[in-house]
Design an enzyme around this catalytic site. Sequence first.
Site, PDB file in Angstrom:
ATOM      1  CD1 TRP A   1      44.343  46.033  35.301  1.00 26.13           C
ATOM      2  CD2 TRP A   1      42.138  45.625  34.856  1.00 26.13           C
ATOM      3  NE1 TRP A   1      43.737  45.456  36.239  1.00 26.13           N
ATOM      4  CE2 TRP A   1      42.668  44.906  36.303  1.00 26.13           C
ATOM      5  CE3 TRP A   1      40.730  45.560  34.393  1.00 26.13           C
ATOM      6  CZ2 TRP A   1      41.745  44.354  36.993  1.00 26.13           C
ATOM      7  CZ3 TRP A   1      39.976  44.589  35.417  1.00 26.13           C
ATOM      8  CH2 TRP A   1      40.536  44.237  36.571  1.00 26.13           C
TER       9      TRP A   1
ATOM     10  CG  ASP B   1      42.676  52.179  34.557  1.00 26.36           C
ATOM     11  OD1 ASP B   1      42.633  52.756  35.380  1.00 26.36           O
ATOM     12  OD2 ASP B   1      42.365  50.948  33.984  1.00 26.36           O
TER      13      ASP B   1
ATOM     14  CE  LYS C   1      42.407  47.639  42.019  1.00 28.26           C
ATOM     15  NZ  LYS C   1      42.365  47.830  40.420  1.00 28.26           N
TER      16      LYS C   1
END
Length: 361
Positions: free
Chosen positions: A102, A171, A195
């Site tokens: 990511w 993030d 999530k």
Amino acid sequence: MRVFNFNGGPAALPLPVLREVQEEFLDWHGTGMSIVENSHRAKEVAAMATEAQNLLLELLGLSSEQWAVAFCQGGASLQFAMVPLNFAPQGTVCDYIDTGLWSSKAFQEAKICGSGARFAASSKDADYTFIPSQYDYSEKPQYVYLTSNNTVRGTQWPSFPTGAPGPLVADVSSEFLSRPLDLTDFGLIFAGAQKNVAPAGLTIAVIRRSFAITGQTGLPHMLDYRTFIDNDSMYNTPPVFAIYVAGLVFKWLKNTVGGLKAMEAKNKAKAALLYSAIDNSGGFYSGTAQVGSRSPMNVTFRLSDSSLEKPFQEEAKKEGLVGLGGHRSVGGLRASLYNALDLDAVEALTGFMAEFKRKKG
Ligand SMILES: *Cc1c(COP(=O)(O)O)cnc(C)c1O
């Protein structure tokens, strides 16, 4: 029958929240219609979204004078572009810390946006098994970007760098609201809701107001954080249902769980149980992340005989334990222990693991 859901995301949501959604679905708050049929301009909906924002700041221990909440869309992946577009215009430099898939993707997007993005550290050479603790910063980066919890590799920052030469941006998708975060050195954090917080379709950015005003002007409205801040995330139609569920999850975190410290304690206990089952298996199971960088949220592990990893997942599924496959980019096994999973889920998993080892080991 409900299963124990270890999916990496979209993932488990708290059962009391799902029940509440079900109970009030057809006639939401006396409007005679469901939440998904209401106008986002209705006063009940606006009040719901405002309450969700306030609860979120309260959970994070942030004041609304200093911090703003933006309910965005486009997933965490769009934030990868919005962050550099807003804060790292051409001719400037921004630093990225590369801890896996990511953060690499975020870095690529910054490049596409024309930002002078560079890596200040990377654990790529060690197969992303740890969180770097030494950084080669630029002299004056617009920001220093990191991925606080690496969903794919099962690593998490135990604490954040201090003394960075620019504001931190993170993030936090796969650990959002799983522990208190010290945001003293941060300008912005963001998380895809799917999530740990809500259904997919909502991405939450929490932005320091003094950082937000340094952003670029002249961007398309939907790419400009100020559009969201100035319009209470109602410039266009927001993902109303996801915001509503997020608000219920915030309430659950505050009233039932007792806040982020209490949530962290539960999450630590869950992770400790699973990691100890892995570590005490005599090598039958092995964790992939280095011990000091292990994530309590995403526990990644392998079987010493990797040909048993598929049967492991198949047999687990028969026992009502689902979602145990590793991310498609790395394979192996992964148990995501998000907030909504209780200790009993991990007890069921470790019980299954012991039994599987007894049969196959
Ligand atoms: C899942 C995930 C993403 C991607 O999120 P989308 O909302 O699908 O764009 C980004 N970062 C992290 C850390 C993730 O876990």
